[in-house]
Design an enzyme around this catalytic site. Structure first.
Site, PDB file in Angstrom:
ATOM      1  N   GLY A  23       0.788  -1.226   0.000  1.00 43.76           N
ATOM      2  CA  GLY A  23       0.000   0.000   0.000  1.00 43.76           C
ATOM      3  C   GLY A  23       0.818   1.272   0.000  1.00 43.76           C
ATOM      4  N   SER A  24       2.131   1.178  -0.194  1.00 43.46           N
ATOM      5  CA  SER A  24       2.968   2.375  -0.169  1.00 43.46           C
ATOM      6  C   SER A  24       2.867   3.129  -1.487  1.00 43.46           C
ATOM      7  CB  SER A  24       4.423   1.982   0.082  1.00 43.46           C
ATOM      8  OG  SER A  24       4.845   1.033  -0.883  1.00 43.46           O
ATOM      9  N   ASP A  25       2.707   4.435  -1.422  1.00 41.63           N
ATOM     10  CA  ASP A  25       2.689   5.233  -2.632  1.00 41.63           C
ATOM     11  C   ASP A  25       3.330   6.586  -2.353  1.00 41.63           C
ATOM     12  OD1 ASP A  25       0.691   7.215  -1.818  1.00 41.63           O
ATOM     13  OD2 ASP A  25      -0.806   5.628  -2.058  1.00 41.63           O
ATOM     14  N   LYS A 217      -1.605  -1.970 -12.526  1.00 45.85           N
ATOM     15  CA  LYS A 217      -1.367  -0.559 -12.180  1.00 45.85           C
ATOM     16  C   LYS A 217      -0.077  -0.412 -11.404  1.00 45.85           C
ATOM     17  CE  LYS A 217      -4.045   1.860  -9.217  1.00 45.85           C
ATOM     18  NZ  LYS A 217      -5.366   2.351  -8.795  1.00 45.85           N
ATOM     19  N   LYS A 219       2.325   2.402  -9.126  1.00 47.78           N
ATOM     20  CA  LYS A 219       2.433   3.680  -8.426  1.00 47.78           C
ATOM     21  C   LYS A 219       3.620   4.460  -8.997  1.00 47.78           C
ATOM     22  CE  LYS A 219      -0.901   2.841  -5.519  1.00 47.78           C
ATOM     23  NZ  LYS A 219      -2.110   3.679  -5.405  1.00 47.78           N
ATOM     24  N   ASP A 247      -0.379   5.657 -11.302  1.00 51.34           N
ATOM     25  CA  ASP A 247      -1.108   6.336 -10.215  1.00 51.34           C
ATOM     26  C   ASP A 247      -0.129   7.182  -9.412  1.00 51.34           C
ATOM     27  OD1 ASP A 247      -2.618   7.072  -8.023  1.00 51.34           O
ATOM     28  OD2 ASP A 247      -3.215   5.042  -7.458  1.00 51.34           O
ATOM     29  N   ASN A 249      -1.100   9.447  -6.990  1.00 51.24           N
ATOM     30  CA  ASN A 249      -1.595   9.752  -5.639  1.00 51.24           C
ATOM     31  C   ASN A 249      -1.402  11.212  -5.246  1.00 51.24           C
ATOM     32  OD1 ASN A 249      -0.796   6.619  -5.533  1.00 51.24           O
ATOM     33  ND2 ASN A 249      -2.490   7.012  -4.135  1.00 51.24           N
ATOM     34  N   GLU A 273      -3.637   8.297 -12.861  1.00 50.69           N
ATOM     35  CA  GLU A 273      -4.610   8.429 -11.773  1.00 50.69           C
ATOM     36  C   GLU A 273      -4.110   9.441 -10.753  1.00 50.69           C
ATOM     37  OE1 GLU A 273      -5.817   4.594 -10.424  1.00 50.69           O
ATOM     38  OE2 GLU A 273      -6.228   5.267  -8.381  1.00 50.69           O
ATOM     39  N   GLU A 300     -10.949   8.530  -5.901  1.00 57.18           N
ATOM     40  CA  GLU A 300     -10.922   7.912  -4.573  1.00 57.18           C
ATOM     41  C   GLU A 300     -10.913   8.948  -3.460  1.00 57.18           C
ATOM     42  OE1 GLU A 300      -6.755   6.149  -5.167  1.00 57.18           O
ATOM     43  OE2 GLU A 300      -6.865   6.324  -2.995  1.00 57.18           O
ATOM     44  N   ASP A 323     -15.579   5.623  -4.929  1.00 52.86           N
ATOM     45  CA  ASP A 323     -15.087   4.922  -3.747  1.00 52.86           C
ATOM     46  C   ASP A 323     -16.278   4.603  -2.856  1.00 52.86           C
ATOM     47  OD1 ASP A 323     -12.376   4.618  -1.903  1.00 52.86           O
ATOM     48  OD2 ASP A 323     -14.142   5.167  -0.720  1.00 52.86           O
ATOM     49  N   HIS A 350     -12.470   2.591  -7.327  1.00 53.41           N
ATOM     50  CA  HIS A 350     -11.295   2.440  -6.482  1.00 53.41           C
ATOM     51  C   HIS A 350     -11.570   1.325  -5.483  1.00 53.41           C
ATOM     52  CE1 HIS A 350      -9.246   3.608  -2.566  1.00 53.41           C
ATOM     53  NE2 HIS A 350      -8.237   3.359  -3.366  1.00 53.41           N
ATOM     54  N   ALA A 351     -10.557   0.470  -5.257  1.00 51.86           N
ATOM     55  CA  ALA A 351     -10.732  -0.562  -4.230  1.00 51.86           C
ATOM     56  C   ALA A 351      -9.393  -0.846  -3.572  1.00 51.86           C
ATOM     57  CB  ALA A 351     -11.371  -1.813  -4.809  1.00 51.86           C
ATOM     58  N   GLY A 352      -9.270  -2.023  -2.976  1.00 51.19           N
ATOM     59  CA  GLY A 352      -8.120  -2.286  -2.122  1.00 51.19           C
ATOM     60  C   GLY A 352      -8.513  -1.959  -0.693  1.00 51.19           C
ATOM     61  N   GLU A 381     -10.938  -2.187  -9.524  1.00 53.85           N
ATOM     62  CA  GLU A 381      -9.615  -2.422  -8.949  1.00 53.85           C
ATOM     63  C   GLU A 381      -9.649  -3.660  -8.054  1.00 53.85           C
ATOM     64  OE1 GLU A 381      -8.005   0.930  -6.836  1.00 53.85           O
ATOM     65  OE2 GLU A 381      -5.957   0.115  -6.987  1.00 53.85           O
TER      66      GLU A 381
END
Lengths: 433, 433
Positions: A23-25, A217, A219, A247, A249, A273, A300, A323, A350-352, A381
């Site tokens: 989940g790091s971006d 996708k 990041k 993406d 972010n 994104e 999101e 979202d 958007h998901a995760g 996603e």
């Protein structure tokens, strides 16, 4: 029938994901994926579960906001809420004192999302249907009654919304059958977290294609040279026919986004994104004009339907990424799906996170059956992460979400998962502290 | 110097204003004016006070958000914070987990406002200066260092900001003298609350003119016929030379605003404030085009500098109404003043509430001395309400705010006022319950 909602409980549940850099971006370097988890109960013993997703610190603020909504829910007649969820939703986001905290944005709006989602979960359970199907079997008039048109009429009137839904009505049964048979296309973000090594990126990208995904996708946005290298490696790994979304972010300003994207163009990124602030409608429009044919996607962090309306009016986006818990739940998302259909813009949720896959699949599937009537250029996603904590986790096969059959919205956590990850007193957190 | 911030305390303070319908408008019928009140203390015993304003329920959520920011403040070196408040501000709004709750909007952003305002209050006290003067004596370079340009550069570059400030620098001393002598023009909202009778409206309007105000404001938007009647009465009471602003508090959609305003035009309203959703940039632009010469004003619910940027870029507003605690405090408001100057749009701060008059006067006066260099078409809102609870209340004479001389930002409440109105355990609330 005088059965009432008798309780609304809220739990602060956090998963220590920052330890693995999943989940790091560019803007969220160390998230602890978290849920402000809501359970409503009826006098008859039925339950509804919903949640708002956060990334760690501040989940207690989110929980306080849900508690502030409790008086608007507890004591209400279940029959009345289910007969007119649109009216309930307007009381939830329109309280004369609480709306000052938004209005309709941020913590207080995400709290409304968790409660609204719990109510839809309850509605699905009482009807014995997954929420996508519950929605897809409502009449056009019932669906339009969910929408608060106060600030939308310059882009979408009730009559236009009715026309969209009536136009899609004849094909509902056939599309439901196709959905149950084939599922709904997914894409995966699993290969592309910023914290991963090049080797892991390439390996996971190839695995994704082998698993049947047609889009992945990556990041981007922290290091321009690394982005070029990683995108080149990914393109080489998956070949020319697989879509690669990127993406940022929110990492860039407008000119910076345009400059950063230019050297990436040869690797054919499908969409960019969140190139800039989620609030910058005009900025997204300027970026879109400059970076075509790269598509611009956002949503999101888009706070509400008024912002989505403007993104569409301004021609700022090619892809709308709703979202499940940023806007105020299923009810507001029905309005957003109608807005997107009105402007002919595909919705790719958007998901995760925690439970977002479980919830947004219902929205995308409802859209296919009863609103847009198509899955063309539409993907949900998918991140293969934390699903084991849910009682009815998503099933993804050959790059497609299988249509869920379990009644409700899918956001119910296992009681043991809640107990273990309750913050700060659950055993997982006591061991870490 | 290694002195640190040693504590950050937060109090939930509420005034039961709903009993009198002071503050009643189309969207906020029964507000209890409230403050999330923050005190920071240094190891040396110095204090800084700041607040975020809310209207009752949910103030406890706001307080929880301030508490979530505590780790970003306590333990920090005072010298370091004061040497680079811009850098501190970016940590306050950019925390990798907390920013998910906004980003930069709603509850978490108003919490940052309360903390940022407390820091500026501390800075003023340590320097022995009111904040307007502290700011007005900073160099253009220091002021520009306060601004986070990440999402602003397409509208305002650091170089353009420097040019604005350098252009105003030669006149600073002369304008400071004039400000100290004459004060800053005010307008009053006291006559125009929706809950007041016609008789009270007329009487208060006449009193306002007798007191030296050249502009008053009326709430509108609940009843079209009543609005026409009240505006006619007010115009008759004050004559043709006094400006009458009207304020709909977000009551309308775009077409509805235009239709509602047409019959009011003969009574020459000076501006229409908050005609629609504060998020609807394109909607404000459409309304402005349609209702000229009535000016369009908004800002008290404008969530951050990115939204103000777009309101200016889109030509959506004639009047920018910044707020002391909706955006993240003095630091972000410096950016907003620079944006307004860049686009040549006058700033007329939103005030009233709890402590807003006390705080925004510093921003308007700084603007006059060091940014726009003028008070032409600029007025600070004034409501004669709740000032007795502050240790350094505003002074308004002959329709002008007197320049405050007390060091700090002016948001310090009397300890007895805090104790009496603490929610839910203060005596005022115990008696009501």
């Amino acid at each position: 029938m005088t059965e009432q909602i008798v309780s609304l409980d809220v739990s602060d549940v956090r998963f220590p994901t920052s330890r693995e850099l999943d989940g790091s971006d560019a803007m969220n370097p160390e998230p602890d994926y978290s849920a402000t988890y809501v359970t409503i109960r009826t006098g008859g013993g039925a339950e509804g579960h919903g949640l708002a997703f956060t990334i760690g610190r501040g989940n207690e603020v989110q929980a306080a906001a849900v508690a502030a909504l409790r008086p608007l829910v507890v004591g209400r007649s279940v029959a009345e809420l289910l007969a007119d969820p649109g009216a309930f939703h307007r009381t939830l986001v329109g309280d004369g004192q609480l709306r000052w905290l938004g209005p309709a944005k941020g913590v207080i709006h995400m709290a409304a999302a968790a409660v609204d989602n719990a109510l839809w979960d309850l509605a699905g359970r009482l009807a014995g249907k997954p929420v996508w199907r519950l929605l897809a079997e409502m009449s056009p008039e019932q669906l339009v009654s969910l929408v608060d048109f106060r600030y939308l009429r310059d882009a979408l009137t009730p009559e236009e919304a009715l026309d969209i839904l009536r136009g899609a009505a004849p094909g509902r049964a056939e599309r439901t059958e196709r959905l149950l048979e084939h599922g709904y296309p997914a894409y995966t973000t699993t290969p592309g977290w910023l914290g991963y090594t090049d080797e892991k990126l390439v390996r996971l990208a190839k695995e994704a294609v082998a698993d049947g995904f047609r889009q992945i996708k990556l990041k981007v946005g922290a290091d321009a040279e690394a982005d070029r290298r990683r995108l080149a490696l990914a393109r080489e790994a998956v070949g020319p026919d697989i879509r690669i979304a990127i993406d940022a972010n929110q990492a860039w300003g407008v000119a910076e986004a345009i400059d950063w994207l230019r050297p990436l163009t040869p690797f054919d990124p499908y969409w960019i994104e969140e190139p800039t602030s989620p609030d910058d409608i005009l900025g997204h429009a300027a970026i879109r004009r400059a970076v075509a044919p790269i598509r611009v996607a956002t949503g999101e962090h888009c706070q509400n339907q008024v912002m989505f309306k403007q993104l569409l009016q301004a021609g700022a986006i090619d892809v709308l990424q709703l979202d499940a818990s940023r806007v105020a739940g299923v009810t507001e998302n029905v309005a957003i799906l109608l807005l997107a259909a009105r402007f002919g813009v595909p919705v790719c949720p958007h998901a995760g996170g925690v439970g977002l896959c479980e919830m947004v699949q219902h929205l995308a599937m409802f859209d296919y059956v009863a609103v847009s009537g198509t899955t063309e250029n539409r993907v949900i996603e998918y991140v293969d992460h934390l699903h084991e904590h849910f009682t009815a986790p998503v099933t993804v096969r050959n790059g497609h979400y299988r249509a869920p059959l379990t009644p409700g919205l899918g956001a119910e956590l296992h009681p043991e998962s809640i107990a273990a990850h309750r913050y700060p007193d659950g055993p997982v957190w006591r061991e870490l502290s």
